[in-house]
Design a protein around this motif. Structure first.
Motif, PDB file in Angstrom:
ATOM      1  N   ALA A  31     -17.988  14.134  -6.585  1.00 24.78           N
ATOM      2  CA  ALA A  31     -16.597  14.148  -6.130  1.00 24.78           C
ATOM      3  C   ALA A  31     -16.287  12.998  -5.182  1.00 24.78           C
ATOM      4  CB  ALA A  31     -16.230  15.489  -5.500  1.00 24.78           C
ATOM      5  N   ASP A  32     -16.633  11.794  -5.604  1.00 24.70           N
ATOM      6  CA  ASP A  32     -16.239  10.643  -4.800  1.00 24.70           C
ATOM      7  C   ASP A  32     -14.763  10.340  -5.091  1.00 24.70           C
ATOM      8  OD1 ASP A  32     -16.325   9.617  -7.348  1.00 24.70           O
ATOM      9  OD2 ASP A  32     -17.697   7.973  -6.893  1.00 24.70           O
ATOM     10  N   LEU A  33     -14.253   9.336  -4.413  1.00 28.90           N
ATOM     11  CA  LEU A  33     -12.827   9.025  -4.552  1.00 28.90           C
ATOM     12  C   LEU A  33     -12.447   8.779  -6.013  1.00 28.90           C
ATOM     13  CD1 LEU A  33     -10.055   8.335  -3.392  1.00 28.90           C
ATOM     14  CD2 LEU A  33     -10.893   6.006  -2.970  1.00 28.90           C
ATOM     15  N   ASP A  34     -13.273   8.066  -6.753  1.00 25.85           N
ATOM     16  CA  ASP A  34     -12.969   7.744  -8.147  1.00 25.85           C
ATOM     17  C   ASP A  34     -12.823   9.021  -8.984  1.00 25.85           C
ATOM     18  OD1 ASP A  34     -12.519   6.036 -10.319  1.00 25.85           O
ATOM     19  OD2 ASP A  34     -14.656   5.925 -10.829  1.00 25.85           O
ATOM     20  N   SER A  35     -13.721   9.957  -8.779  1.00 31.88           N
ATOM     21  CA  SER A  35     -13.661  11.219  -9.515  1.00 31.88           C
ATOM     22  C   SER A  35     -12.376  11.986  -9.217  1.00 31.88           C
ATOM     23  CB  SER A  35     -14.859  12.105  -9.156  1.00 31.88           C
ATOM     24  OG  SER A  35     -15.927  11.832 -10.020  1.00 31.88           O
ATOM     25  N   THR A 108     -13.588  13.225 -16.398  1.00 24.74           N
ATOM     26  CA  THR A 108     -13.374  11.849 -15.950  1.00 24.74           C
ATOM     27  C   THR A 108     -14.534  11.468 -15.030  1.00 24.74           C
ATOM     28  OG1 THR A 108     -12.143  12.328 -13.912  1.00 24.74           O
ATOM     29  CG2 THR A 108     -10.847  12.177 -15.939  1.00 24.74           C
ATOM     30  N   ASP A 109     -14.883  10.194 -15.035  1.00 20.61           N
ATOM     31  CA  ASP A 109     -15.913   9.655 -14.144  1.00 20.61           C
ATOM     32  C   ASP A 109     -17.304  10.267 -14.358  1.00 20.61           C
ATOM     33  OD1 ASP A 109     -16.622   7.762 -12.240  1.00 20.61           O
ATOM     34  OD2 ASP A 109     -16.257   9.102 -10.542  1.00 20.61           O
ATOM     35  N   HIS A 110     -17.521  10.944 -15.455  1.00 22.18           N
ATOM     36  CA  HIS A 110     -18.867  11.346 -15.899  1.00 22.18           C
ATOM     37  C   HIS A 110     -18.773  11.722 -17.377  1.00 22.18           C
ATOM     38  CE1 HIS A 110     -17.105  15.242 -14.988  1.00 22.18           C
ATOM     39  NE2 HIS A 110     -18.216  15.942 -15.077  1.00 22.18           N
ATOM     40  N   ASP A 129     -14.667   7.659 -19.042  1.00 24.44           N
ATOM     41  CA  ASP A 129     -15.754   7.419 -18.079  1.00 24.44           C
ATOM     42  C   ASP A 129     -16.260   5.982 -18.125  1.00 24.44           C
ATOM     43  OD1 ASP A 129     -17.756   7.961 -16.167  1.00 24.44           O
ATOM     44  OD2 ASP A 129     -19.214   8.329 -17.754  1.00 24.44           O
ATOM     45  N   HIS A 130     -16.945   5.598 -17.031  1.00 22.80           N
ATOM     46  CA  HIS A 130     -17.493   4.238 -16.967  1.00 22.80           C
ATOM     47  C   HIS A 130     -19.000   4.221 -16.693  1.00 22.80           C
ATOM     48  CE1 HIS A 130     -17.254   3.688 -12.335  1.00 22.80           C
ATOM     49  NE2 HIS A 130     -17.073   4.962 -12.608  1.00 22.80           N
ATOM     50  N   HIS A 131     -19.667   5.369 -16.807  1.00 22.08           N
ATOM     51  CA  HIS A 131     -21.127   5.393 -16.653  1.00 22.08           C
ATOM     52  C   HIS A 131     -21.808   5.175 -18.015  1.00 22.08           C
ATOM     53  CE1 HIS A 131     -19.707   7.615 -13.077  1.00 22.08           C
ATOM     54  NE2 HIS A 131     -20.754   7.061 -12.496  1.00 22.08           N
ATOM     55  N   ALA A 132     -23.113   4.945 -17.973  1.00 23.12           N
ATOM     56  CA  ALA A 132     -23.864   4.788 -19.219  1.00 23.12           C
ATOM     57  C   ALA A 132     -23.669   6.045 -20.074  1.00 23.12           C
ATOM     58  CB  ALA A 132     -25.350   4.589 -18.901  1.00 23.12           C
ATOM     59  N   SER A 150     -14.496   0.985 -12.412  1.00 23.84           N
ATOM     60  CA  SER A 150     -13.930   2.218 -11.866  1.00 23.84           C
ATOM     61  C   SER A 150     -13.315   3.031 -12.995  1.00 23.84           C
ATOM     62  CB  SER A 150     -12.841   1.854 -10.844  1.00 23.84           C
ATOM     63  OG  SER A 150     -12.186   3.012 -10.374  1.00 23.84           O
ATOM     64  N   ALA A 151     -13.502   4.355 -12.956  1.00 20.41           N
ATOM     65  CA  ALA A 151     -12.856   5.210 -13.958  1.00 20.41           C
ATOM     66  C   ALA A 151     -11.333   5.098 -13.832  1.00 20.41           C
ATOM     67  CB  ALA A 151     -13.304   6.661 -13.791  1.00 20.41           C
ATOM     68  N   CYS A 152     -10.850   4.799 -12.637  1.00 16.34           N
ATOM     69  CA  CYS A 152      -9.407   4.656 -12.440  1.00 16.34           C
ATOM     70  C   CYS A 152      -8.824   3.484 -13.227  1.00 16.34           C
ATOM     71  CB  CYS A 152      -9.079   4.545 -10.951  1.00 16.34           C
ATOM     72  SG  CYS A 152      -8.990   6.168 -10.157  1.00 16.34           S
ATOM     73  N   LEU A 181     -11.700  -0.290  -4.001  1.00 20.20           N
ATOM     74  CA  LEU A 181     -12.889   0.185  -3.286  1.00 20.20           C
ATOM     75  C   LEU A 181     -14.119   0.124  -4.192  1.00 20.20           C
ATOM     76  CD1 LEU A 181     -13.505   1.288  -0.427  1.00 20.20           C
ATOM     77  CD2 LEU A 181     -13.554   3.557  -1.452  1.00 20.20           C
ATOM     78  N   ASP A 182     -13.963   0.540  -5.438  1.00 21.28           N
ATOM     79  CA  ASP A 182     -15.092   0.566  -6.375  1.00 21.28           C
ATOM     80  C   ASP A 182     -15.587  -0.835  -6.748  1.00 21.28           C
ATOM     81  OD1 ASP A 182     -15.340   3.277  -6.505  1.00 21.28           O
ATOM     82  OD2 ASP A 182     -14.362   3.529  -8.450  1.00 21.28           O
ATOM     83  N   THR A 183     -14.710  -1.826  -6.687  1.00 22.45           N
ATOM     84  CA  THR A 183     -15.110  -3.179  -7.105  1.00 22.45           C
ATOM     85  C   THR A 183     -15.239  -4.125  -5.919  1.00 22.45           C
ATOM     86  OG1 THR A 183     -12.806  -3.896  -7.379  1.00 22.45           O
ATOM     87  CG2 THR A 183     -13.893  -2.928  -9.322  1.00 22.45           C
TER      88      THR A 183
HETATM   89 MN   LIG Z   1     -16.741   6.189 -10.773  1.00 19.92          MN
END
Ligand SMILES: [Mn+2]
Length: 361
Positions: A31-35, A108-110, A129-132, A150-152, A181-183
């Motif tokens: 649950a970080d900001l991106d999530s 989102t984000d996972h 999502d943006h993870h592997a 960033s997922a955003c 923030l993510d980049t």
């Molecule tokens: Mn993320």
């Protein structure tokens, strides 16, 4: 000023009902900001465009933990969203929804559902999502999994393509702030930004005239600004624990000098004890780190069992941590707590853990 995003969240929250079909838009368990921001803005997009009837953005932590994400507290406020309107896993009965066949999930984000939510896996209908890509989701569902910063960014692309009319200050601030923030403010050197992030961020800036540098600097500051948190929250904000040879050992990472912490909270031992009990720990440590005026590490050792404490303290004092005892006078229950300046700056939590393992073996 009444913001539409705030109103959307309010309406969703008051309309939660496990007898209705709900499309839960769920960020990851960290649950970080991106999530959080991607779930909220994507659910609003789906609702406004009629792509889902009852989209519900869900913050994947108890709402009590929201205040620990100080950068998120800042950005949601900046975006005019009242945290009281956010919907967390405490507010919605996913088990009941699922049991009644009324749960649809968008991640989102996972892209691999968290271990605690594994039982809902077959309810997943889409992923952003943006993870592997783990490939661990039902076959044939709609996915957009790309390695952007960033997922955003993936959410922003949808607004910029199909929902420019919805891009008010609230939505744009949440999306842009998170991407920045993510980049690390779209910094190539930091190695996080992809052309898609830059394109989306610059489009948002151009459309809304947001002060990019100002927003990034405030976010970066708030991320490390723990001044609003009490000792109990400071201990659990960035916390890890291990079972080491049958003893439960927890370490909180705290971004402030021990001396300031002791001054701020002379009753600090009570918070260590409260958290220790809650986690059923034998040993609770705090590793403090700060950068002003120069990078410094401190260590706090809290062990209520006096026999164990004596042994652990003498082990640590003889180790290569380079410990110099700090004054604990003025602290209530000072005899139960030991504090040090740690001259060996190379020993992070990752490196202290094996050392503790050796001690308990
Ligand atoms: Mn993320």
């Amino acid at each position: 000023m009444e913001r539409v995003l705030n109103k959307f969240l309010q309406d969703v929250k008051s309309g939660l009902d496990t007898d209705k079909k709900m499309t839960v838009v769920l960020g990851n368990e960290a649950a970080d900001l991106d999530s959080m921001a991607s779930a909220v803005t994507y659910a609003y997009f789906l609702k406004s465009k009629g792509f889902a009837e009852n989209p519900v953005p869900v913050i994947n932590i108890p709402i009590n933990d929201f205040k620990l994400r100080t950068e998120a507290v800042f950005l949601f406020k900046e975006a005019g969203v009242d945290p009281a309107n956010l919907i967390s896993v405490d507010d919605i009965d996913l088990n009941a929804l699922y049991g009644k066949g009324n749960l649809e999930l968008i991640l989102t984000d996972h892209n691999k559902i968290g271990a605690h939510q594994e039982k809902f896996k077959d309810a997943i209908v889409a992923i952003l999502d943006h993870h592997a890509d783990d490939g661990d989701y039902p076959p044939g569902i709609e996915t957009d999994i790309r390695p952007v910063g960033s997922a955003c960014t993936l959410v922003a692309e949808r607004y910029l393509e199909k929902g420019n009319d919805l891009l008010d200050d609230s939505v744009a601030t949440l999306l842009l702030g998170t991407i920045l923030l993510d980049t690390v403010n779209l910094d190539i050197q930091a190695g996080r930004v992809k052309p898609e992030d830059e394109k989306a961020a610059l489009a948002l800036i151009e459309k809304k005239g947001i002060d990019r540098e100002g927003l990034f600097e405030k976010l970066q500051f708030e991320k490390f600004n723990v001044s609003s948190l009490g000792s109990y929250d400071l201990l659990r904000k960035d916390y890890k624990e291990w079972n080491l040879g049958g003893k439960m050992c927890g370490i909180g990472s705290v971004l402030m000098p021990v001396n300031d912490w002791f001054k701020k909270d002379p009753d600090i031992v009570a918070s260590f004890e409260k958290y220790r009990r809650e986690r059923s720990l034998d040993v609770l440590l705090a590793m403090n780190a700060f950068t002003e005026p120069e990078f410094t590490r401190n260590l706090v050792v809290y062990v209520p069992d006096s026999g164990l404490r004596e042994k652990l303290v003498s082990f640590l004092e003889r180790s290569d941590l380079g410990l110099e005892r700090l004054d604990t006078a003025g602290i209530k229950g000072a005899e139960k707590i030991d504090a040090y300046n740690q001259k060996n700056l190379g020993v992070s939590r990752k490196k202290l853990q094996p050392l503790l393992k050796e001690f308990f073996a």
